[in-house]
Each structure stands twice: as structure tokens, then as C-alpha cells.
Motif scaffolding. Structure first.
Motif, PDB file in Angstrom:
ATOM      1  N   CYS A  26       0.855  -1.190   0.000  1.00 28.55           N
ATOM      2  CA  CYS A  26       0.000   0.000   0.000  1.00 28.55           C
ATOM      3  C   CYS A  26       0.892   1.241   0.000  1.00 28.55           C
ATOM      4  N   VAL A  36      -3.470   0.728  -2.853  1.00 28.96           N
ATOM      5  CA  VAL A  36      -3.931   1.472  -1.676  1.00 28.96           C
ATOM      6  C   VAL A  36      -4.864   0.547  -0.909  1.00 28.96           C
ATOM      7  N   ARG A  41      -7.861   3.763   1.780  1.00 31.55           N
ATOM      8  CA  ARG A  41      -8.955   4.242   0.920  1.00 31.55           C
ATOM      9  C   ARG A  41     -10.026   4.936   1.753  1.00 31.55           C
ATOM     10  N   LEU A  87      -9.062   6.495  -7.734  1.00 34.77           N
ATOM     11  CA  LEU A  87      -9.191   6.989  -6.362  1.00 34.77           C
ATOM     12  C   LEU A  87      -9.193   8.509  -6.309  1.00 34.77           C
TER      13      LEU A  87
END
Ligand SMILES: [Zn+2]
Length: 216
Positions: A26, A36, A41, A87
Motif C-alpha cells: 500500500c 492502496v 482508501r 481513487l
């Protein structure tokens, strides 16, 4: 670059399977997970939007440019990590939709184009990719004129402003309402130049949107 854009549930499944064979860390916390992890997140999703003024226009940014957000943007822009684009892109696209909802009908969305060097290095336009991941397409780029924002770091603030004026131009915006989008807004000099270019072409900037902004 993958051809998929926007949310695609099967991508999560594919990434989970790929992760079994190619475990990655991550980018936020180093946990052996996908790019991630779920905790990071969730942390991103909780971060407050940022609002500031640039040349008298309200700028909405999805994130503050620091920490994990800065890492993700640098991974995307410098190392081509397109897997992190959604994201950042989904909340950016959401702000574009809100900006359009707050603007008169017929408002057009324009984007700050990448520098020629950045575009060559990456092979993609970061803003186009980010917005596509959030389902926003059909934005128009401003044009790059003389000069280039590359190498701004070696200049003083006054020199940066002077060197940036006239680097962007626009046409066919007479009487049009415009939302301007860029990926990162730091000093605001480039965004201010985009606003100037739209105004010089007869347009009115109703709002600006960025993925990330440095808090001033
Ligand atoms: Zn994490």
C-alpha cells in the motif's frame, strides 16, 4: 493504458487475484495489499474538500496536496501508475459535476493542458485520465502558447507570474460560461493564467476544480 474508465467491479476482482501472485505494498501505509489498502482508501474518502479563491474565482479541490494524495499524484504523473487514477479521479469528477450544477446551462469544461515535456514523458493527459475515471469526458484543452511553465522552481514568485502570463490561450469562448480543471494547484499561478486566457477570449469562469490544492 487500460481502456476501462469509471467504476468497474470486475477490476477489483482481477486486482485481488493478481495480488495473490504479485503482492504490492500500500502506498499509504506499506501494508502488503493492493496499491492502496482498504484502510487508506477509507481515510482518503473521509478527507474534507478544500476551497480557496484564485483570481477571484472559487476553486474546489478534492484533496489537500499532501501525504498520501501527493504520493498518489506523483506515482501517477511520474511513474505512470494509472491504477491509482480512479481513487483521485472520482472525487474530482464529482466536483466538476457540482460546479456545472452551480453554473448556467451550457457551461463548458476546459482543462489546463500538460506541459509538452510532461505529456511526452507520460504519454497521457493526467486531467483527461482522472476525469474519465469519474465518468466526465469531452473537456476542451486550453492551448499552450509561448514559453513553458517547466523550470518554475528556479524562479522567484514574481518571475513565475511574469513568465506564466501569456502561456495559455483560448478561443471561441465569447459569452460562454466556463469551468476550468487542473490536477494540482500549488501557487495558483497556472490556474490564474487559465482564468486570464478564458477571460481574454470573452468567456466567464464560474468555478475552478482541482484534484488537489496546496493550502494557502
Ligand atoms: Zn494502507
Amino acid at each position: 493504458m487500460p481502456s476501462t474508465t469509471g467504476p468497474a467491479p470486475w477490476r477489483d476482482a482481477v486486482l485481488a487475484v493478481v495480488g495473490l501472485f504479485l503482492p504490492v505494498s500500500c502506498l499509504g501505509c506499506g501494508a502488503r495489499d493492493r496499491a492502496v489498502c482498504p484502510a487508506c482508501r477509507a481515510d482518503l474518502a473521509r478527507r474534507p474538500r478544500r476551497v480557496r479563491l484564485v483570481a477571484g474565482v472559487r476553486l474546489d479541490a478534492a484533496f489537500e496536496y499532501e501525504g498520501l494524495v501527493r504520493t498518489l499524484l506523483l506515482e501517477l504523473k511520474l511513474r505512470g501508475r494509472v491504477d491509482v487514477a480512479a481513487l483521485l479521479g472520482r472525487p474530482t469528477a464529482e466536483l466538476v459535476r457540482r460546479a456545472l450544477a452551480a453554473s448556467p446551462p451550457g457551461t463548458v469544461v476546459v482543462r489546463v493542458p500538460p506541459s509538452p515535456r510532461g505529456r511526452r514523458r507520460r504519454g497521457f493527459d493526467t486531467v483527461v485520465l482522472l476525469l474519465a475515471r469519474g465518468g466526465v469526458r469531452g473537456t476542451r484543452p486550453l492551448r499552450r502558447g509561448r514559453g513553458d511553465a517547466d523550470g518554475q522552481k528556479e524562479r522567484t514568485a514574481v518571475e513565475r507570474v511574469a513568465a506564466t502570463v501569456g502561456t495559455l490561450s483560448a478561443s471561441r469562448f465569447a459569452g460562454r460560461d466556463v469551468v476550468v480543471v487542473d490536477d494540482v494547484v500549488t501557487t495558483g499561478v497556472t490556474m490564474a493564467e487559465a482564468i486570464r486566457a478564458v477571460r481574454a477570449a470573452g468567456g466567464r469562469v464560474t468555478r475552478c476544480v482541482a484534484t488537489a490544492s496546496v493550502d494557502s
